[in-house]
Design a protein around this motif. Structure first.
Motif, PDB file in Angstrom:
ATOM      1  N   THR A  28       0.832  -1.195   0.000  1.00  0.00           N
ATOM      2  CA  THR A  28       0.000   0.000   0.000  1.00  0.00           C
ATOM      3  C   THR A  28       0.868   1.246   0.000  1.00  0.00           C
ATOM      4  OG1 THR A  28      -0.114   0.121   2.409  1.00  0.00           O
ATOM      5  CG2 THR A  28      -1.748  -1.250   1.312  1.00  0.00           C
ATOM      6  N   ALA A  29       0.195   2.405  -0.111  1.00  0.00           N
ATOM      7  CA  ALA A  29       0.921   3.671  -0.165  1.00  0.00           C
ATOM      8  C   ALA A  29       1.737   3.919   1.092  1.00  0.00           C
ATOM      9  CB  ALA A  29      -0.064   4.816  -0.395  1.00  0.00           C
ATOM     10  N   ASP A  30       1.288   3.395   2.232  1.00  0.00           N
ATOM     11  CA  ASP A  30       2.045   3.590   3.468  1.00  0.00           C
ATOM     12  C   ASP A  30       2.909   2.369   3.792  1.00  0.00           C
ATOM     13  OD1 ASP A  30      -0.062   1.929   3.971  1.00  0.00           O
ATOM     14  OD2 ASP A  30      -0.854   3.045   5.680  1.00  0.00           O
ATOM     15  N   ASN A  31       3.239   1.597   2.744  1.00  0.00           N
ATOM     16  CA  ASN A  31       4.200   0.483   2.844  1.00  0.00           C
ATOM     17  C   ASN A  31       3.709  -0.698   3.676  1.00  0.00           C
ATOM     18  OD1 ASN A  31       6.220   1.702   1.227  1.00  0.00           O
ATOM     19  ND2 ASN A  31       6.832   2.976   2.971  1.00  0.00           N
ATOM     20  N   LYS A  32       2.390  -0.829   3.854  1.00  0.00           N
ATOM     21  CA  LYS A  32       1.875  -2.027   4.483  1.00  0.00           C
ATOM     22  C   LYS A  32       1.918  -3.172   3.483  1.00  0.00           C
ATOM     23  CE  LYS A  32      -1.292   0.462   7.562  1.00  0.00           C
ATOM     24  NZ  LYS A  32      -2.718   0.732   7.879  1.00  0.00           N
ATOM     25  N   ILE A  33       2.320  -4.332   3.952  1.00  0.00           N
ATOM     26  CA  ILE A  33       2.412  -5.495   3.072  1.00  0.00           C
ATOM     27  C   ILE A  33       1.381  -6.527   3.518  1.00  0.00           C
ATOM     28  CG2 ILE A  33       3.864  -7.371   2.255  1.00  0.00           C
ATOM     29  CD1 ILE A  33       6.262  -5.585   2.636  1.00  0.00           C
ATOM     30  N   GLY A  34       0.550  -6.963   2.611  1.00  0.00           N
ATOM     31  CA  GLY A  34      -0.453  -7.963   2.936  1.00  0.00           C
ATOM     32  C   GLY A  34      -1.258  -8.289   1.702  1.00  0.00           C
ATOM     33  N   SER A  35      -2.391  -8.951   1.895  1.00  0.00           N
ATOM     34  CA  SER A  35      -3.260  -9.318   0.784  1.00  0.00           C
ATOM     35  C   SER A  35      -4.687  -8.909   1.111  1.00  0.00           C
ATOM     36  CB  SER A  35      -3.213 -10.829   0.550  1.00  0.00           C
ATOM     37  OG  SER A  35      -1.922 -11.265   0.258  1.00  0.00           O
ATOM     38  N   TRP A  36      -5.375  -8.385   0.126  1.00  0.00           N
ATOM     39  CA  TRP A  36      -6.802  -8.164   0.284  1.00  0.00           C
ATOM     40  C   TRP A  36      -7.516  -9.482   0.027  1.00  0.00           C
ATOM     41  CZ3 TRP A  36      -9.352  -4.341   2.444  1.00  0.00           C
ATOM     42  CH2 TRP A  36      -8.754  -3.078   2.529  1.00  0.00           C
ATOM     43  N   LYS A 208       2.035 -13.903   4.295  1.00  0.00           N
ATOM     44  CA  LYS A 208       1.812 -15.285   3.882  1.00  0.00           C
ATOM     45  C   LYS A 208       0.876 -15.324   2.677  1.00  0.00           C
ATOM     46  CE  LYS A 208       1.842 -17.194   8.596  1.00  0.00           C
ATOM     47  NZ  LYS A 208       0.980 -17.925   9.587  1.00  0.00           N
ATOM     48  N   LYS A 209       0.968 -16.389   1.896  1.00  0.00           N
ATOM     49  CA  LYS A 209       0.012 -16.595   0.810  1.00  0.00           C
ATOM     50  C   LYS A 209      -1.401 -16.654   1.399  1.00  0.00           C
ATOM     51  CE  LYS A 209       2.702 -16.940  -2.821  1.00  0.00           C
ATOM     52  NZ  LYS A 209       3.039 -18.249  -3.369  1.00  0.00           N
ATOM     53  N   ALA A 210      -2.311 -15.904   0.787  1.00  0.00           N
ATOM     54  CA  ALA A 210      -3.686 -15.857   1.261  1.00  0.00           C
ATOM     55  C   ALA A 210      -4.557 -16.773   0.417  1.00  0.00           C
ATOM     56  CB  ALA A 210      -4.216 -14.435   1.208  1.00  0.00           C
ATOM     57  N   ARG A 211      -5.525 -17.400   1.063  1.00  0.00           N
ATOM     58  CA  ARG A 211      -6.376 -18.377   0.393  1.00  0.00           C
ATOM     59  C   ARG A 211      -7.814 -18.193   0.860  1.00  0.00           C
ATOM     60  NH1 ARG A 211      -3.843 -24.300  -0.510  1.00  0.00           N
ATOM     61  NH2 ARG A 211      -5.522 -25.262  -1.727  1.00  0.00           N
ATOM     62  N   THR A 212      -8.713 -17.941  -0.084  1.00  0.00           N
ATOM     63  CA  THR A 212     -10.114 -17.745   0.226  1.00  0.00           C
ATOM     64  C   THR A 212     -10.922 -18.903  -0.334  1.00  0.00           C
ATOM     65  OG1 THR A 212      -9.831 -15.348   0.137  1.00  0.00           O
ATOM     66  CG2 THR A 212     -12.078 -16.184   0.028  1.00  0.00           C
ATOM     67  N   ASN A 247      -0.188 -23.558   9.224  1.00  0.00           N
ATOM     68  CA  ASN A 247       0.397 -22.292   9.634  1.00  0.00           C
ATOM     69  C   ASN A 247       1.138 -21.548   8.530  1.00  0.00           C
ATOM     70  OD1 ASN A 247      -0.424 -22.668  12.370  1.00  0.00           O
ATOM     71  ND2 ASN A 247       1.298 -24.086  12.658  1.00  0.00           N
ATOM     72  N   ASN A 248       1.256 -22.162   7.364  1.00  0.00           N
ATOM     73  CA  ASN A 248       2.056 -21.533   6.311  1.00  0.00           C
ATOM     74  C   ASN A 248       1.246 -20.667   5.362  1.00  0.00           C
ATOM     75  OD1 ASN A 248       0.664 -23.606   5.079  1.00  0.00           O
ATOM     76  ND2 ASN A 248       2.375 -24.267   3.783  1.00  0.00           N
ATOM     77  N   GLN A 249      -0.057 -20.499   5.639  1.00  0.00           N
ATOM     78  CA  GLN A 249      -0.923 -19.700   4.793  1.00  0.00           C
ATOM     79  C   GLN A 249      -1.957 -18.963   5.644  1.00  0.00           C
ATOM     80  OE1 GLN A 249      -2.302 -22.209   1.205  1.00  0.00           O
ATOM     81  NE2 GLN A 249      -1.397 -23.715   2.578  1.00  0.00           N
ATOM     82  N   THR A 250      -2.560 -17.939   5.052  1.00  0.00           N
ATOM     83  CA  THR A 250      -3.682 -17.249   5.669  1.00  0.00           C
ATOM     84  C   THR A 250      -4.960 -17.720   4.993  1.00  0.00           C
ATOM     85  OG1 THR A 250      -2.376 -15.283   6.189  1.00  0.00           O
ATOM     86  CG2 THR A 250      -4.764 -15.014   6.073  1.00  0.00           C
ATOM     87  N   PHE A 251      -5.904 -18.254   5.787  1.00  0.00           N
ATOM     88  CA  PHE A 251      -7.139 -18.812   5.245  1.00  0.00           C
ATOM     89  C   PHE A 251      -8.348 -17.967   5.619  1.00  0.00           C
ATOM     90  CE2 PHE A 251      -4.459 -22.583   5.192  1.00  0.00           C
ATOM     91  CZ  PHE A 251      -4.817 -23.182   3.999  1.00  0.00           C
ATOM     92  N   SER A 252      -9.312 -17.961   4.720  1.00  0.00           N
ATOM     93  CA  SER A 252     -10.627 -17.425   5.001  1.00  0.00           C
ATOM     94  C   SER A 252     -11.646 -18.340   4.344  1.00  0.00           C
ATOM     95  CB  SER A 252     -10.759 -16.006   4.453  1.00  0.00           C
ATOM     96  OG  SER A 252     -12.047 -15.494   4.703  1.00  0.00           O
ATOM     97  N   VAL A 253     -12.775 -18.571   5.016  1.00  0.00           N
ATOM     98  CA  VAL A 253     -13.838 -19.412   4.464  1.00  0.00           C
ATOM     99  C   VAL A 253     -15.110 -18.580   4.382  1.00  0.00           C
ATOM    100  CG1 VAL A 253     -15.133 -21.558   4.659  1.00  0.00           C
ATOM    101  CG2 VAL A 253     -12.772 -21.455   5.515  1.00  0.00           C
ATOM    102  N   LEU A 254     -15.610 -18.370   3.178  1.00  0.00           N
ATOM    103  CA  LEU A 254     -16.813 -17.573   2.950  1.00  0.00           C
ATOM    104  C   LEU A 254     -18.013 -18.487   2.748  1.00  0.00           C
ATOM    105  CD1 LEU A 254     -15.460 -14.866   0.473  1.00  0.00           C
ATOM    106  CD2 LEU A 254     -15.374 -14.905   2.978  1.00  0.00           C
ATOM    107  N   ASN A 255     -19.096 -18.191   3.439  1.00  0.00           N
ATOM    108  CA  ASN A 255     -20.300 -19.025   3.367  1.00  0.00           C
ATOM    109  C   ASN A 255     -21.300 -18.404   2.403  1.00  0.00           C
ATOM    110  OD1 ASN A 255     -22.948 -20.187   4.015  1.00  0.00           O
ATOM    111  ND2 ASN A 255     -21.905 -21.125   5.735  1.00  0.00           N
ATOM    112  N   GLN A 256     -21.525 -19.085   1.267  1.00  0.00           N
ATOM    113  CA  GLN A 256     -22.497 -18.631   0.281  1.00  0.00           C
ATOM    114  C   GLN A 256     -23.615 -19.665   0.141  1.00  0.00           C
ATOM    115  OE1 GLN A 256     -22.428 -15.680  -0.273  1.00  0.00           O
ATOM    116  NE2 GLN A 256     -20.766 -14.883  -1.508  1.00  0.00           N
TER     117      GLN A 256
END
Length: 427
Positions: A28-36, A208-212, A247-256
């Motif tokens: 990001t513009a303020d040098n934050k590192i991550g994933s949307w 970390k690699k993000a996974r949705t 622990n090697n990834q960031t997970f999110s689970v979306l309920n549709q």
């Protein structure tokens, strides 16, 4: 059981649009590192105008009212964006103000936690009928598993509301603009539904690699008859397992999941068929990498019954094909027992049971999906395999209770998620 191996490129930067396209590692513009990534989502539906099961909220809509909704994110982040929907509205809809805060209890919000959401820098925004809008990013500490409170003020008559029914989570209503209210006073009405709110994205704190993972399904996916306000859906249990065991990834689970939803047929009460809501509910979610398809039992059970297993299988194949075109892994769940369902005396038939067994036999033997989750074997009664095991029965002999939903999540082999994915954005 995998049929594909990905050999794809990592994107270092992404242009954000209102389209909720895929995202990867971001600076990001303020040098934050991550994933949307998508941290929470729910499927949208048209208002119910032929039945009054929801107290008339969806049909009557809102006018000079604040709707306060509680959501449970499945990912942590340091910035947040919220998606509001008028996708099933009949006219332009104005959101006078919207806020996000940390939930205390019921309609109460933790003091000093409320942040105002803006849209292109403005607090108020008008969304045309048939469209959705995404808020500007706002710094906000989102914690995986800690409830968020999102309040939206509708200053003028909305008309029939875009919504998600049977949310298994209470929402609250107040007259006037109560978006900044902390103590919950004035929120005198409630409903087990979400209105106009379709998604929450977060900028992760980790590189970390993000996974949705998007769970596409019906009432069992939605967690119908699980404990109210307790986040006991199978997707919630799955998210907890992923966070604890990998622990090697960031997970999110979306309920549709949508109660009563079908693969092949639209329904005024149970929403657009899965084949028609793929783009909105699945592929447009931020950073979607995996899909769990667990649907088809209502195609069989609802009148007119779909008794041709090949037609249901054809629909499943089409969903898998669409995922494959976009480089997204997709898994499929076997259809769980439906005999003696107390909610509808016409639901179960012997011919329908034969269809269910034929679909499940195909699911267990096919090589189109990347893995099979055999939910049928998990929750069925070994002595009466066309019925749900009593200890997993919510009481209506169709929907699993909390223990059954947890057993479903616990049965998933997490080894299929251990290897991080490297993929480009598909659109």
């Amino acid at each position: 059981m995998f049929k594909r191996r990905f050999n794809l490129f990592v994107i270092s930067a992404i242009i954000f649009t209102l389209a909720f396209s895929f995202s990867t590692l971001t600076v990001t513009a303020d040098n934050k590192i991550g994933s949307w990534i998508g941290a929470w989502a729910t499927s949208q539906m048209a208002a119910w105008t032929t039945v009054d099961w929801d107290g008339g909220f969806s049909e009557n809509g809102f006018d000079d009212e604040t709707i306060r909704m509680i959501v449970n994110p499945t990912a942590s982040g340091e910035e947040v964006k919220v998606r509001l929907s008028n996708e099933f509205g009949e006219k332009p809809l104005t959101f006078g103000k919207a806020t996000i805060g940390k939930t205390d209890e019921d309609a109460k919000v933790i003091s000093d936690s409320i942040e105002t959401l803006t849209f292109a820098g403005e607090e108020s925004v008008t969304v045309p009928a048939g469209e959705a809008i995404v808020s500007d990013p706002v710094p906000f500490d989102v914690v995986d598993g800690e409830d968020l409170t999102i309040s939206v003020y509708i200053p003028e008559e909305s008309g029939p509301a875009t919504w998600h029914n049977t949310a298994n989570q209470k929402s609250y209503f107040s007259v006037g603009d109560a978006t900044a209210n902390v103590d919950g006073s004035g929120f005198t009405n409630d409903s087990n539904s979400w209105f106009f709110l379709s998604g929450v994205d977060v900028l992760t704190k980790s590189n970390k690699k993000a996974r949705t993972i998007v769970a596409l399904g019906d009432s069992i996916t939605a967690g119908y008859l699980s404990t109210l306000n307790a986040n006991q859906r199978y997707t919630d249990f799955l998210n907890e397992r992923l966070d604890k065991e990998i622990n090697n990834q960031t997970f999110s689970v979306l309920n549709q999941g949508i109660s009563g939803n079908k693969i092949l047929r639209d329904d005024a009460i149970f929403g657009e068929k899965a084949l028609d809501r793929l783009e909105r509910d699945v592929f447009s979610q931020t950073n979607v990498t995996d899909i769990i398809l667990f649907e088809g039992i209502n195609d069989i059970g609802h009148v007119p019954h779909q008794l041709d297993a090949e037609e249901i299988i054809k629909g499943m194949k089409q969903i898998a094909k669409e995922a494959d075109k976009r480089g997204i892994r997709i898994y499929v769940g076997t259809l769980t027992p439906m005999n003696s369902f107390t909610g509808d005396p016409t639901y179960y038939t012997e011919e329908g049971e034969e269809t269910r067994q034929a679909v499940n036999e195909w699911i267990r033997s096919q090589d189109i999906f990347d893995a099979v989750f055999d939910f049928d074997r998990v929750v069925r009664d070994p002595e009466n395999p066309d019925k749900i095991l009593p200890k997993y029965d919510s009481g209506d002999q169709l929907h699993p209770n909390d223990a059954g939903l947890k057993a479903m999540a616990d049965s998933i082999d997490l080894s299929i998620f251990k290897q991080p994915l490297s993929r480009t954005a598909y659109k």
